[in-house]
Design a protein around this motif. Structure first.
Motif, PDB file in Angstrom:
ATOM      1  N   VAL A 127     -23.488 188.747  38.888  1.00  0.00           N
ATOM      2  CA  VAL A 127     -22.563 189.058  39.462  1.00  0.00           C
ATOM      3  C   VAL A 127     -21.513 190.208  39.071  1.00  0.00           C
ATOM      4  N   ARG A 128     -20.813 190.670  40.009  1.00  0.00           N
ATOM      5  CA  ARG A 128     -19.649 191.954  39.878  1.00  0.00           C
ATOM      6  C   ARG A 128     -18.606 191.160  39.524  1.00  0.00           C
ATOM      7  N   SER A 129     -18.554 190.083  40.387  1.00  0.00           N
ATOM      8  CA  SER A 129     -16.868 189.386  40.570  1.00  0.00           C
ATOM      9  C   SER A 129     -16.563 188.537  40.714  1.00  0.00           C
ATOM     10  N   PHE A 130     -16.298 186.781  39.874  1.00  0.00           N
ATOM     11  CA  PHE A 130     -16.243 186.401  41.764  1.00  0.00           C
ATOM     12  C   PHE A 130     -14.539 185.820  41.746  1.00  0.00           C
ATOM     13  N   TYR A 131     -14.315 185.337  43.124  1.00  0.00           N
ATOM     14  CA  TYR A 131     -12.923 185.092  42.955  1.00  0.00           C
ATOM     15  C   TYR A 131     -13.021 183.961  44.281  1.00  0.00           C
ATOM     16  N   LYS A 132     -11.590 183.856  44.395  1.00  0.00           N
ATOM     17  CA  LYS A 132     -11.275 183.284  46.005  1.00  0.00           C
ATOM     18  C   LYS A 132     -10.017 184.344  46.641  1.00  0.00           C
ATOM     19  N   ASP A 133      -9.887 183.688  48.176  1.00  0.00           N
ATOM     20  CA  ASP A 133      -9.160 184.745  47.797  1.00  0.00           C
ATOM     21  C   ASP A 133      -8.688 183.537  49.402  1.00  0.00           C
ATOM     22  N   GLY A 134      -7.431 184.069  49.625  1.00  0.00           N
ATOM     23  CA  GLY A 134      -6.112 183.142  50.510  1.00  0.00           C
ATOM     24  C   GLY A 134      -5.534 183.767  51.994  1.00  0.00           C
ATOM     25  N   ILE A 135      -5.644 183.551  52.662  1.00  0.00           N
ATOM     26  CA  ILE A 135      -4.783 184.105  53.922  1.00  0.00           C
ATOM     27  C   ILE A 135      -4.606 183.495  55.316  1.00  0.00           C
ATOM     28  N   ASN A 136      -3.061 183.220  55.789  1.00  0.00           N
ATOM     29  CA  ASN A 136      -2.333 182.461  56.415  1.00  0.00           C
ATOM     30  C   ASN A 136      -0.896 183.132  56.735  1.00  0.00           C
ATOM     31  N   ALA A 137      -0.669 182.895  58.339  1.00  0.00           N
ATOM     32  CA  ALA A 137       0.745 183.565  58.583  1.00  0.00           C
ATOM     33  C   ALA A 137       1.569 183.299  57.204  1.00  0.00           C
ATOM     34  N   GLY A 138       2.006 184.590  56.626  1.00  0.00           N
ATOM     35  CA  GLY A 138       3.220 184.849  55.804  1.00  0.00           C
ATOM     36  C   GLY A 138       3.073 184.907  54.808  1.00  0.00           C
ATOM     37  N   ALA A 139       1.461 184.007  54.222  1.00  0.00           N
ATOM     38  CA  ALA A 139       1.109 184.823  53.015  1.00  0.00           C
ATOM     39  C   ALA A 139      -0.898 185.239  52.977  1.00  0.00           C
ATOM     40  N   SER A 140      -0.584 185.724  51.412  1.00  0.00           N
ATOM     41  CA  SER A 140      -2.062 186.361  50.717  1.00  0.00           C
ATOM     42  C   SER A 140      -2.366 186.237  49.471  1.00  0.00           C
ATOM     43  N   ALA A 141      -3.370 186.064  49.306  1.00  0.00           N
ATOM     44  CA  ALA A 141      -3.440 185.398  48.014  1.00  0.00           C
ATOM     45  C   ALA A 141      -5.040 186.074  47.313  1.00  0.00           C
ATOM     46  N   LEU A 142      -5.362 185.948  46.245  1.00  0.00           N
ATOM     47  CA  LEU A 142      -6.257 186.524  45.635  1.00  0.00           C
ATOM     48  C   LEU A 142      -6.908 186.149  43.630  1.00  0.00           C
ATOM     49  N   VAL A 143      -7.730 185.724  42.784  1.00  0.00           N
ATOM     50  CA  VAL A 143      -7.620 185.397  41.779  1.00  0.00           C
ATOM     51  C   VAL A 143      -9.067 185.806  41.817  1.00  0.00           C
ATOM     52  N   ARG A 144      -9.527 187.010  40.972  1.00  0.00           N
ATOM     53  CA  ARG A 144     -10.941 187.597  40.905  1.00  0.00           C
ATOM     54  C   ARG A 144     -10.629 188.171  39.042  1.00  0.00           C
TER      55      ARG A 144
END
Length: 357
Positions: free
Chosen positions: A306-323
């Motif tokens: 495992v090089r990284s683990f993460y969760k991203d999110g995208i919507n109109a007017g919103a984007s996010a990532l924790v990694r």
């Protein structure tokens, strides 16, 4: 670790992205719970030119699924749910196309086979759902059911894997049934507060809540330049749900990941399971694959590490990532109040990490 030179280069590049209006948000990079880099960029609201600061709360979109998964797994730890328990033992699925054989595990690992309300992998638009249905009418978890409960399933439970927002809606309904508490209230009192996420919550678009970023996306002219900005108030429901829409600061999101990794939110067995890939999904459109866990996604090299683990999110007017990068020991949170905002910082940070390891 990441070098000071790489951090200085990152800061200059992010400043340039802010200047071009390509990025508005917050970036935080931490190591062993100590922040190495935390900067804010752009506008929290473009209507009033209010700048973002590091304590601004942002819509996390699908990163919210991590909270849903952990809350459900906490009920498993408490003996109130079982991962292989049938959803039909908790919810009345009569008259729907939702199989009685779906388990809680399958909901959390995208292997339930149920049809999503908008199959984005097949090119369907989530925003288009609200052209014929008032988005303000969908505020309870159960309000989502008519959007997918009668659609034909993609496959039999456990027979495949396909990313599914509505699997998490059903997981949220199961949580409500077991606890007798609304989803948002449960997450606030049983997860955010114990985890020390004092700034996190679920904020309705209609309410004047301090220090909450508004979502805006650029409207482009014929030459590709920015002709104006469009707010996202009609693009999805006005308050968060089990599949998306919680609000956090970057510091709170990193705090959540650090506490989860340290075993402070789940039992040792479920902590280990949470940070272990559970299934592999092979994309139909490009031949690629992705490894899913209980909400997390895993970047695995050819040797299976495992090089990284993460969760991203995208919507109109919103984007996010924790990694999190295990080898480098770094946890990254990127929050933005535009649909495309998080991805350039994510690439720049990934390149900086690669250059330091």
């Amino acid at each position: 670790m990441i070098s000071s030179d790489n951090l200085l280069q990152l800061e200059a590049k992010l400043a340039a992205e802010e200047e071009s209006q390509a990025f508005s948000g917050v970036v935080r990079i931490s190591n062993d719970r100590q922040p190495l880099f935390e900067r804010s960029y752009g506008m929290a609201t473009r209507r009033w030119d209010v700048p973002v600061d590091v304590d601004t709360r942002f819509d996390l979109a699908s990163v919210t699924k991590l909270f849903t998964s952990v809350a459900v797994l906490q009920l498993v730890d408490a003996g109130r749910l079982a991962l292989d328990q049938y959803l039909s033992s908790l919810l009345d699925l009569a008259g729907t196309t939702i199989s009685a054989d779906i388990t809680i595990r399958q909901l959390l690992t995208h292997t339930s086979g149920i049809a999503d309300d908008a199959d984005e992998e097949a090119g369907e638009s989530y925003e288009a759902l609200w052209e014929d249905r008032p988005n303000y009418s969908v505020t309870r978890t159960a309000d989502f059911l008519p959007q997918f409960a009668h659609r034909p399933p993609n496959f039999e439970p456990g027979a495949g894997c396909r990313y599914c927002n509505c699997g998490y809606v059903l997981a949220g309904l199961a949580l409500e049934q077991v606890t007798g508490t609304g989803y948002r209230e449960h997450i606030q009192s049983r997860l955010f507060e114990p985890a020390g996420m004092a700034s996190s919550g679920f904020f309705h678009m209609r309410d004047a809540v301090p220090n909450v970023a508004e979502g805006w996306d650029p409207v482009h002219d014929d030459e590709g330049g920015i002709a104006g900005w469009r707010q996202n108030i009609y693009s999805y429901p006005p308050i968060g749900s089990p599949d998306g829409g919680a609000h956090c600061t970057a510091a709170d999101l990193v705090r959540f990941m650090d506490k989860l990794r340290a075993g402070e939110l789940l039992s040792p067995a479920l902590t280990e399971a949470f940070f272990t890939p559970q299934v592999t999904h092979h994309h139909q459109n490009d031949g690629g694959s992705i490894h899913y866990g209980f909400g997390l996604e895993f970047e695995v090299d050819d040797a299976g590490r495992v090089r990284s683990f993460y969760k991203d999110g995208i919507n109109a007017g919103a984007s996010a990532l924790v990694r999190h990068y295990p080898v480098a020991g770094l946890t990254v949170a990127i929050l933005s109040n535009s649909e495309d905002g998080a991805w350039i910082p994510a690439r720049l940070i990934d390149e900086a990490v690669q250059g330091s390891t």
